[in-house]
Write a protein that holds these residues in place. Sequence first.
Motif, PDB file in Angstrom:
ATOM      1  N   THR A  85     -29.040  52.571 -16.753  1.00  0.00           N
ATOM      2  CA  THR A  85     -29.950  52.100 -17.109  1.00  0.00           C
ATOM      3  C   THR A  85     -29.944  50.960 -18.066  1.00  0.00           C
ATOM      4  OG1 THR A  85     -31.306  54.086 -16.343  1.00  0.00           O
ATOM      5  CG2 THR A  85     -32.496  52.627 -17.684  1.00  0.00           C
ATOM      6  N   LEU A  86     -29.145  51.496 -19.452  1.00  0.00           N
ATOM      7  CA  LEU A  86     -29.197  50.805 -20.443  1.00  0.00           C
ATOM      8  C   LEU A  86     -28.434  49.428 -20.186  1.00  0.00           C
ATOM      9  CD1 LEU A  86     -28.555  53.494 -23.173  1.00  0.00           C
ATOM     10  CD2 LEU A  86     -30.497  52.370 -22.757  1.00  0.00           C
ATOM     11  N   ALA A  87     -27.253  49.632 -19.385  1.00  0.00           N
ATOM     12  CA  ALA A  87     -26.485  48.466 -19.095  1.00  0.00           C
ATOM     13  C   ALA A  87     -27.416  47.424 -18.316  1.00  0.00           C
ATOM     14  CB  ALA A  87     -25.661  48.880 -18.176  1.00  0.00           C
ATOM     15  N   ALA A  88     -28.034  47.684 -17.210  1.00  0.00           N
ATOM     16  CA  ALA A  88     -29.009  47.024 -16.461  1.00  0.00           C
ATOM     17  C   ALA A  88     -30.143  46.153 -17.294  1.00  0.00           C
ATOM     18  CB  ALA A  88     -29.781  47.769 -15.321  1.00  0.00           C
ATOM     19  N   LEU A  89     -30.746  47.152 -18.215  1.00  0.00           N
ATOM     20  CA  LEU A  89     -31.669  46.613 -19.099  1.00  0.00           C
ATOM     21  C   LEU A  89     -31.118  45.385 -20.068  1.00  0.00           C
ATOM     22  CD1 LEU A  89     -33.670  49.750 -20.023  1.00  0.00           C
ATOM     23  CD2 LEU A  89     -34.450  47.877 -18.753  1.00  0.00           C
ATOM     24  N   ALA A  90     -29.921  45.777 -20.811  1.00  0.00           N
ATOM     25  CA  ALA A  90     -29.334  44.863 -21.736  1.00  0.00           C
ATOM     26  C   ALA A  90     -28.704  43.724 -20.965  1.00  0.00           C
ATOM     27  CB  ALA A  90     -27.976  45.595 -22.183  1.00  0.00           C
ATOM     28  N   PHE A  91     -28.348  43.782 -19.734  1.00  0.00           N
ATOM     29  CA  PHE A  91     -27.888  42.679 -18.980  1.00  0.00           C
ATOM     30  C   PHE A  91     -28.818  41.672 -18.639  1.00  0.00           C
ATOM     31  CE2 PHE A  91     -27.002  40.958 -14.663  1.00  0.00           C
ATOM     32  CZ  PHE A  91     -26.234  39.861 -15.094  1.00  0.00           C
ATOM     33  N   GLY A  92     -30.131  42.382 -18.419  1.00  0.00           N
ATOM     34  CA  GLY A  92     -31.196  41.436 -18.088  1.00  0.00           C
ATOM     35  C   GLY A  92     -31.819  40.911 -19.093  1.00  0.00           C
ATOM     36  N   TYR A  93     -31.950  41.600 -20.239  1.00  0.00           N
ATOM     37  CA  TYR A  93     -32.501  40.967 -21.570  1.00  0.00           C
ATOM     38  C   TYR A  93     -31.628  39.924 -22.047  1.00  0.00           C
ATOM     39  CZ  TYR A  93     -34.613  40.346 -26.219  1.00  0.00           C
ATOM     40  OH  TYR A  93     -35.092  39.855 -27.248  1.00  0.00           O
ATOM     41  N   LEU A  94     -30.507  39.878 -21.948  1.00  0.00           N
ATOM     42  CA  LEU A  94     -29.618  38.820 -22.567  1.00  0.00           C
ATOM     43  C   LEU A  94     -29.519  37.665 -21.758  1.00  0.00           C
ATOM     44  CD1 LEU A  94     -26.370  41.103 -23.628  1.00  0.00           C
ATOM     45  CD2 LEU A  94     -28.003  39.905 -25.159  1.00  0.00           C
ATOM     46  N   LEU A  95     -29.583  37.604 -20.490  1.00  0.00           N
ATOM     47  CA  LEU A  95     -29.801  36.714 -19.535  1.00  0.00           C
ATOM     48  C   LEU A  95     -31.137  35.959 -19.780  1.00  0.00           C
ATOM     49  CD1 LEU A  95     -28.237  37.362 -16.039  1.00  0.00           C
ATOM     50  CD2 LEU A  95     -27.603  35.604 -17.831  1.00  0.00           C
ATOM     51  N   GLY A  96     -32.111  36.930 -19.743  1.00  0.00           N
ATOM     52  CA  GLY A  96     -33.753  36.303 -19.749  1.00  0.00           C
ATOM     53  C   GLY A  96     -33.871  35.692 -21.141  1.00  0.00           C
ATOM     54  N   SER A  97     -33.233  36.175 -22.218  1.00  0.00           N
ATOM     55  CA  SER A  97     -33.462  35.483 -23.422  1.00  0.00           C
ATOM     56  C   SER A  97     -32.838  34.083 -23.925  1.00  0.00           C
ATOM     57  CB  SER A  97     -33.028  36.518 -24.625  1.00  0.00           C
ATOM     58  OG  SER A  97     -31.639  36.875 -24.531  1.00  0.00           O
ATOM     59  N   ILE A  98     -32.094  33.429 -22.920  1.00  0.00           N
ATOM     60  CA  ILE A  98     -31.324  32.315 -23.148  1.00  0.00           C
ATOM     61  C   ILE A  98     -32.423  31.443 -23.247  1.00  0.00           C
ATOM     62  CG2 ILE A  98     -29.673  30.665 -22.252  1.00  0.00           C
ATOM     63  CD1 ILE A  98     -28.287  32.960 -21.036  1.00  0.00           C
ATOM     64  N   PRO A  99     -32.679  30.503 -24.344  1.00  0.00           N
ATOM     65  CA  PRO A  99     -33.748  29.581 -24.292  1.00  0.00           C
ATOM     66  C   PRO A  99     -33.342  28.151 -23.776  1.00  0.00           C
ATOM     67  CG  PRO A  99     -32.900  29.985 -26.193  1.00  0.00           C
ATOM     68  CD  PRO A  99     -32.100  30.604 -25.475  1.00  0.00           C
ATOM     69  N   PHE A 100     -33.406  27.964 -22.378  1.00  0.00           N
ATOM     70  CA  PHE A 100     -32.934  26.963 -21.718  1.00  0.00           C
ATOM     71  C   PHE A 100     -33.859  25.744 -22.267  1.00  0.00           C
ATOM     72  CE2 PHE A 100     -30.925  29.856 -18.861  1.00  0.00           C
ATOM     73  CZ  PHE A 100     -29.558  29.305 -18.802  1.00  0.00           C
ATOM     74  N   GLY A 101     -34.896  25.807 -22.277  1.00  0.00           N
ATOM     75  CA  GLY A 101     -35.773  24.798 -22.956  1.00  0.00           C
ATOM     76  C   GLY A 101     -35.283  24.104 -24.225  1.00  0.00           C
ATOM     77  N   LEU A 102     -35.090  25.039 -25.252  1.00  0.00           N
ATOM     78  CA  LEU A 102     -34.594  24.652 -26.493  1.00  0.00           C
ATOM     79  C   LEU A 102     -33.211  24.131 -26.434  1.00  0.00           C
ATOM     80  CD1 LEU A 102     -35.006  24.752 -29.619  1.00  0.00           C
ATOM     81  CD2 LEU A 102     -34.423  26.889 -29.771  1.00  0.00           C
ATOM     82  N   ILE A 103     -32.513  24.719 -25.532  1.00  0.00           N
ATOM     83  CA  ILE A 103     -31.096  24.312 -25.666  1.00  0.00           C
ATOM     84  C   ILE A 103     -30.916  22.886 -24.985  1.00  0.00           C
ATOM     85  CG2 ILE A 103     -28.882  24.738 -24.516  1.00  0.00           C
ATOM     86  CD1 ILE A 103     -29.352  27.714 -24.673  1.00  0.00           C
ATOM     87  N   LEU A 104     -31.625  22.621 -23.912  1.00  0.00           N
ATOM     88  CA  LEU A 104     -31.703  21.432 -23.510  1.00  0.00           C
ATOM     89  C   LEU A 104     -32.300  20.183 -23.928  1.00  0.00           C
ATOM     90  CD1 LEU A 104     -32.312  22.396 -19.633  1.00  0.00           C
ATOM     91  CD2 LEU A 104     -30.086  21.839 -20.362  1.00  0.00           C
ATOM     92  N   THR A 105     -33.222  20.231 -24.724  1.00  0.00           N
ATOM     93  CA  THR A 105     -34.050  19.365 -25.551  1.00  0.00           C
ATOM     94  C   THR A 105     -33.040  19.051 -26.718  1.00  0.00           C
ATOM     95  OG1 THR A 105     -35.560  20.909 -26.589  1.00  0.00           O
ATOM     96  CG2 THR A 105     -36.143  19.898 -24.807  1.00  0.00           C
ATOM     97  N   ARG A 106     -32.368  19.990 -27.267  1.00  0.00           N
ATOM     98  CA  ARG A 106     -31.587  19.775 -28.491  1.00  0.00           C
ATOM     99  C   ARG A 106     -30.162  19.026 -27.993  1.00  0.00           C
ATOM    100  NH1 ARG A 106     -31.730  25.094 -32.542  1.00  0.00           N
ATOM    101  NH2 ARG A 106     -33.337  24.388 -33.614  1.00  0.00           N
ATOM    102  N   MET A 107     -29.651  19.073 -26.913  1.00  0.00           N
ATOM    103  CA  MET A 107     -28.390  18.575 -26.439  1.00  0.00           C
ATOM    104  C   MET A 107     -28.894  17.262 -25.942  1.00  0.00           C
ATOM    105  SD  MET A 107     -26.845  21.463 -23.850  1.00  0.00           S
ATOM    106  CE  MET A 107     -25.640  20.477 -23.387  1.00  0.00           C
ATOM    107  N   ALA A 108     -30.038  16.937 -25.577  1.00  0.00           N
ATOM    108  CA  ALA A 108     -30.522  15.490 -25.148  1.00  0.00           C
ATOM    109  C   ALA A 108     -30.995  14.830 -26.297  1.00  0.00           C
ATOM    110  CB  ALA A 108     -31.631  15.611 -24.120  1.00  0.00           C
ATOM    111  N   GLY A 109     -31.109  15.359 -27.633  1.00  0.00           N
ATOM    112  CA  GLY A 109     -31.303  14.702 -28.753  1.00  0.00           C
ATOM    113  C   GLY A 109     -32.722  14.523 -28.858  1.00  0.00           C
ATOM    114  N   LEU A 110     -33.651  15.289 -28.381  1.00  0.00           N
ATOM    115  CA  LEU A 110     -35.031  15.330 -28.467  1.00  0.00           C
ATOM    116  C   LEU A 110     -35.508  16.352 -29.639  1.00  0.00           C
ATOM    117  CD1 LEU A 110     -35.904  15.135 -24.715  1.00  0.00           C
ATOM    118  CD2 LEU A 110     -35.712  13.137 -26.368  1.00  0.00           C
ATOM    119  N   GLY A 111     -34.796  16.848 -30.371  1.00  0.00           N
ATOM    120  CA  GLY A 111     -34.938  17.789 -31.413  1.00  0.00           C
ATOM    121  C   GLY A 111     -35.550  19.301 -31.016  1.00  0.00           C
TER     122      GLY A 111
END
Length: 245
Positions: free
Chosen positions: A55-81
Amino acid sequence: MTEDRGTSPSFLTSHHVPVVILGLDPRIYSGECECINGGTDVSDIFTWQLGGLPTLAALAFGYLLGSIPFGLILTRMAGLGDVRQIGSGNIGATNVLRTGNKKLAAATLLLDALKGTAAAAIASRWGLDAGIAAGLAAFLGHLFPVWLGFKGGKGVATYVGVLLGLVPVMVAVFAVVWIGLAYLTRYSSLSALVATAVSPVVLWFTENEKVALLFAILTVITWWKHRANIGRLLGGTESRIGSKG
């Protein structure tokens, strides 16, 4: 050989923990549950028999994946701040679109959905209960990422992603409702809210009770995260699709 419920063997009772919010019990899917008039025993839907470590492994795995802030990462990589400094301050695709980069917004939408799909689908290899736990955690991770002070997105893309990972055919139902309402009303938020309300109902009546309970919880959280949108819809001030306001 049948067992009386009052004298269940130790391997069934040692980790038999009631979990109302998830409603998990592998006996429902292993054919070992009692049924009333041919249906599932309701008490079994509201229990979860999954060992502590898995249970803990499934919860931790899911949370770590879900918490990746792709919107923030992509805009910064594109130089949009920092996307949190514009519009609603949200890290989701809608706010990324306010940068004027449609491709970046589409990429954010896709990745936010796929992280939910990956969490649920991969964890489901160890059983439906694990997939449900990971899907829930991925959704919560997107909404409350520890890396960003627990301030994340609103969750619709990840909601659909988890749906795809657990019951793929339901994505078509969600899409039909969303597209139909978006066409009629031009309100993206209203379309998403109604689609999330319809999904657990359809899941329940198609005998996906455990998954239906999960998405009922996700729907309540999604509506809570959209409370500002609901207020604007009621006040007639919500922006419509294609509007410049």
